[in-house]
Design an enzyme around this catalytic site. Sequence first.
Site, PDB file in Angstrom:
ATOM      1  N   PRO A  48       9.983  -6.393  15.866  1.00 43.36           N
ATOM      2  CA  PRO A  48      10.365  -5.221  14.968  1.00 43.36           C
ATOM      3  C   PRO A  48      11.213  -4.078  15.685  1.00 43.36           C
ATOM      4  O   PRO A  48      10.516  -3.723  16.537  1.00 43.36           O
ATOM      5  CB  PRO A  48       9.108  -5.006  14.264  1.00 43.36           C
ATOM      6  CG  PRO A  48       7.979  -5.265  15.316  1.00 43.36           C
ATOM      7  CD  PRO A  48       8.681  -6.567  15.772  1.00 43.36           C
ATOM      8  N   SER A  86      11.171  -4.062  10.580  1.00 41.77           N
ATOM      9  CA  SER A  86      10.156  -2.826  10.794  1.00 41.77           C
ATOM     10  C   SER A  86       9.934  -1.858   9.774  1.00 41.77           C
ATOM     11  O   SER A  86      11.035  -1.596   8.765  1.00 41.77           O
ATOM     12  CB  SER A  86      11.045  -2.006  11.921  1.00 41.77           C
ATOM     13  OG  SER A  86      10.490  -0.705  12.083  1.00 41.77           O
ATOM     14  N   LYS A 125      -0.189  -6.512  16.325  1.00 44.14           N
ATOM     15  CA  LYS A 125       0.846  -6.428  17.400  1.00 44.14           C
ATOM     16  C   LYS A 125       0.507  -5.197  18.197  1.00 44.14           C
ATOM     17  O   LYS A 125       0.216  -4.076  17.652  1.00 44.14           O
ATOM     18  CB  LYS A 125       2.420  -6.148  16.770  1.00 44.14           C
ATOM     19  CG  LYS A 125       3.353  -5.670  17.617  1.00 44.14           C
ATOM     20  CD  LYS A 125       4.640  -5.533  17.003  1.00 44.14           C
ATOM     21  CE  LYS A 125       5.747  -5.508  18.238  1.00 44.14           C
ATOM     22  NZ  LYS A 125       5.882  -4.029  18.627  1.00 44.14           N
ATOM     23  N   HIS A 142       4.845  -2.564  23.430  1.00 40.49           N
ATOM     24  CA  HIS A 142       5.817  -1.838  22.591  1.00 40.49           C
ATOM     25  C   HIS A 142       7.110  -1.499  23.540  1.00 40.49           C
ATOM     26  O   HIS A 142       7.690  -0.652  23.277  1.00 40.49           O
ATOM     27  CB  HIS A 142       5.377  -0.601  22.143  1.00 40.49           C
ATOM     28  CG  HIS A 142       5.473  -0.134  20.623  1.00 40.49           C
ATOM     29  ND1 HIS A 142       4.852  -0.203  19.617  1.00 40.49           N
ATOM     30  CD2 HIS A 142       6.773   0.564  20.260  1.00 40.49           C
ATOM     31  CE1 HIS A 142       5.251   0.125  18.590  1.00 40.49           C
ATOM     32  NE2 HIS A 142       6.543   0.642  18.952  1.00 40.49           N
ATOM     33  N   ARG A 179       7.315   1.694  25.521  1.00 37.73           N
ATOM     34  CA  ARG A 179       7.485   2.762  24.618  1.00 37.73           C
ATOM     35  C   ARG A 179       6.225   3.775  24.251  1.00 37.73           C
ATOM     36  O   ARG A 179       6.550   4.848  23.748  1.00 37.73           O
ATOM     37  CB  ARG A 179       8.270   2.394  23.531  1.00 37.73           C
ATOM     38  CG  ARG A 179       9.750   1.821  24.018  1.00 37.73           C
ATOM     39  CD  ARG A 179      10.333   1.252  22.733  1.00 37.73           C
ATOM     40  NE  ARG A 179      10.989   2.233  21.636  1.00 37.73           N
ATOM     41  CZ  ARG A 179      12.256   2.791  21.740  1.00 37.73           C
ATOM     42  NH1 ARG A 179      12.931   2.475  22.964  1.00 37.73           N
ATOM     43  NH2 ARG A 179      12.863   3.442  21.084  1.00 37.73           N
ATOM     44  N   ASP A 223       6.048 -10.107  23.390  1.00 35.98           N
ATOM     45  CA  ASP A 223       7.184  -9.497  23.577  1.00 35.98           C
ATOM     46  C   ASP A 223       7.145  -8.578  24.616  1.00 35.98           C
ATOM     47  O   ASP A 223       6.112  -8.149  25.157  1.00 35.98           O
ATOM     48  CB  ASP A 223       7.702  -8.968  22.340  1.00 35.98           C
ATOM     49  CG  ASP A 223       6.959  -7.690  21.757  1.00 35.98           C
ATOM     50  OD1 ASP A 223       6.414  -6.831  22.610  1.00 35.98           O
ATOM     51  OD2 ASP A 223       7.010  -7.469  20.634  1.00 35.98           O
ATOM     52  N   GLY A 224       8.437  -8.332  25.313  1.00 33.58           N
ATOM     53  CA  GLY A 224       8.612  -7.208  26.572  1.00 33.58           C
ATOM     54  C   GLY A 224       9.310  -8.038  27.490  1.00 33.58           C
ATOM     55  O   GLY A 224       8.709  -8.720  28.092  1.00 33.58           O
ATOM     56  N   GLY A 225      10.488  -7.577  27.697  1.00 32.77           N
ATOM     57  CA  GLY A 225      11.243  -7.923  28.962  1.00 32.77           C
ATOM     58  C   GLY A 225      11.739  -9.378  28.720  1.00 32.77           C
ATOM     59  O   GLY A 225      12.260  -9.807  30.070  1.00 32.77           O
ATOM     60  N   ARG A 227      15.113  -5.136  22.472  1.00 33.51           N
ATOM     61  CA  ARG A 227      16.381  -4.384  22.757  1.00 33.51           C
ATOM     62  C   ARG A 227      17.646  -5.456  22.808  1.00 33.51           C
ATOM     63  O   ARG A 227      18.810  -5.075  22.408  1.00 33.51           O
ATOM     64  CB  ARG A 227      16.472  -3.848  24.291  1.00 33.51           C
ATOM     65  CG  ARG A 227      15.228  -2.692  24.159  1.00 33.51           C
ATOM     66  CD  ARG A 227      15.033  -1.863  25.478  1.00 33.51           C
ATOM     67  NE  ARG A 227      14.172  -0.848  25.466  1.00 33.51           N
ATOM     68  CZ  ARG A 227      12.708  -1.099  25.716  1.00 33.51           C
ATOM     69  NH1 ARG A 227      12.263  -2.280  25.846  1.00 33.51           N
ATOM     70  NH2 ARG A 227      11.919  -0.028  25.690  1.00 33.51           N
TER      71      ARG A 227
HETATM   72  C1  FMN Z   1      14.476   0.872  19.689  1.00 34.19           C
HETATM   73  C2  FMN Z   1      13.153   0.205  19.692  1.00 34.19           C
HETATM   74  C3  FMN Z   1      12.560   0.435  18.543  1.00 34.19           C
HETATM   75  C4  FMN Z   1      11.319   0.002  18.028  1.00 34.19           C
HETATM   76  N1  FMN Z   1      10.812   0.219  16.968  1.00 34.19           N
HETATM   77  C5  FMN Z   1       9.458  -0.619  16.622  1.00 34.19           C
HETATM   78  C6  FMN Z   1       9.063  -0.444  15.525  1.00 34.19           C
HETATM   79  O1  FMN Z   1       9.483   0.111  14.629  1.00 34.19           O
HETATM   80  N2  FMN Z   1       7.755  -1.134  15.268  1.00 34.19           N
HETATM   81  C7  FMN Z   1       7.162  -1.830  16.204  1.00 34.19           C
HETATM   82  O2  FMN Z   1       5.983  -2.429  16.132  1.00 34.19           O
HETATM   83  N3  FMN Z   1       7.627  -1.900  17.505  1.00 34.19           N
HETATM   84  C8  FMN Z   1       8.912  -1.257  17.702  1.00 34.19           C
HETATM   85  N4  FMN Z   1       9.444  -1.442  18.889  1.00 34.19           N
HETATM   86  C9  FMN Z   1       9.029  -2.457  19.921  1.00 34.19           C
HETATM   87  C10 FMN Z   1       9.252  -3.844  19.759  1.00 34.19           C
HETATM   88  O3  FMN Z   1       8.905  -4.437  18.636  1.00 34.19           O
HETATM   89  C11 FMN Z   1       8.988  -4.642  20.888  1.00 34.19           C
HETATM   90  O4  FMN Z   1       7.733  -4.586  21.163  1.00 34.19           O
HETATM   91  C12 FMN Z   1       9.728  -4.322  22.352  1.00 34.19           C
HETATM   92  O5  FMN Z   1      10.979  -3.842  22.139  1.00 34.19           O
HETATM   93  C13 FMN Z   1       9.879  -5.597  23.157  1.00 34.19           C
HETATM   94  O6  FMN Z   1      10.546  -5.372  24.357  1.00 34.19           O
HETATM   95  P1  FMN Z   1      11.930  -5.780  24.777  1.00 34.19           P
HETATM   96  O7  FMN Z   1      12.737  -4.738  24.189  1.00 34.19           O
HETATM   97  O8  FMN Z   1      11.835  -5.469  26.355  1.00 34.19           O
HETATM   98  O9  FMN Z   1      12.443  -7.235  24.218  1.00 34.19           O
HETATM   99  C14 FMN Z   1      10.831  -0.911  19.029  1.00 34.19           C
HETATM  100  C15 FMN Z   1      11.360  -1.150  20.570  1.00 34.19           C
HETATM  101  C16 FMN Z   1      12.626  -0.582  20.754  1.00 34.19           C
HETATM  102  C17 FMN Z   1      13.496  -0.878  21.952  1.00 34.19           C
END
Ligand code: FMN
Length: 339
Positions: free
Chosen positions: A75, A104, A213, A237, A240, A268-270, A292
């Site tokens: 999301p 999301s 999550k 996240h 973030r 998730d992540g990377g 991303r």
């Molecule tokens: C721009 C952006 C917005 C995001 N918004 C949400 C969100 O609304 N809810 C949520 O649970 N995670 C959010 N995330 C986290 C993602 O669900 C996910 O955990 C993370 O992007 C995974 O890492 P990756 O970008 O390296 O693949 C967001 C991430 C990004 C980059």
Amino acid sequence: MISLRELENEARAHLAPEVHDLFAGGADDEITLRANESAFARIGLVPRVLSGSAERDLSTSLLGRTIALPVVIAPTAFHRLAHPDGEISTARAAQAAGTIMIVSMAATTPVEEIPGDTWFQFNVQPDRELTRYQVQRAEKAGCRALVLSVDVAAFGHRERDLRNGFDHLPDGLVCENMRDAAGVVRRIEFAPDLAWSDLAWIREISALPLVLKGITHPADARRALDHGVDGLIVSNHGGRQLDSVAATIDLLPDITSAVGGRVPVLLDGGVRRSTDIVKARALGATAVGIGRPVLWGLAIDGQRGVERVLSLLREELDRALALCGASSLDDLSEDLLRW
Ligand SMILES: Cc1cc2nc3c(=O)[nH]c(=O)nc-3n(C[C@H](O)[C@H](O)[C@H](O)COP(=O)(O)O)c2cc1C
């Protein structure tokens, strides 16, 4: 474009600098953001030979459904900042690839308009009636699972956005799923007092499977099982929220061993290469989420861009399985890894 890396570079030219920063950035010193990717690189593969097959099966089963590849759309907020067709394009690309999109709560498109196989991600709001309304709306719209983000007790300190002064959406875009029953768009708030005991209430207001999550500690994974959750997403996240959280691939083994296969565990992540997916599967994840890269694909070419992201991962994964001497994802086990 031949890799997700190239897409990432190309996307920069398609986004205003502050939007690019909003998507790319992490919290504080972005230690976790970098660690998520670099931790994958530290794990080596030890492939098997002379044990492959002409066709590889990339499908996997997740909460009672089969997805065509072990990659779901994590999301992410504000897809219409990346492309005018926003979440609709993302959802169509996920549908075309035979996988799930996690919508999301901060989507810029109403959940009712988002097609395909979807789950709904939310954070519990201090106004519980608003949460009840959102969750029931998502269920009515056909979402097949709820994803409760549990790593948002406060808003992460994202210094790029502070520096850019990015603190609201441009005119014409709103978080459509933050409308209350009267249609008023409410501000996203955080609920630092959210507790395990609140899960029972979520169960009362919806019959959908519940996935948590943002699980990072194995003791919390066990606790989640005690509370009867249907799945877990190991996530920081995307770096973030709390900076310095360990890389998700490093956290995964303790979680999958605590869970012991009782519920699906996603990570998730990377994730940027199919070999990252191979490593996650070998350590017991059912599937991975990508955040991303989806936004980069969307920014470059809308639905087609996201389709490209998913097809690149599919092609790479098929090749990686062949080169690991595997005919399906179930052939990937921890003995293929060294670190
Ligand atoms: C721009 C952006 C917005 C995001 N918004 C949400 C969100 O609304 N809810 C949520 O649970 N995670 C959010 N995330 C986290 C993602 O669900 C996910 O955990 C993370 O992007 C995974 O890492 P990756 O970008 O390296 O693949 C967001 C991430 C990004 C980059």
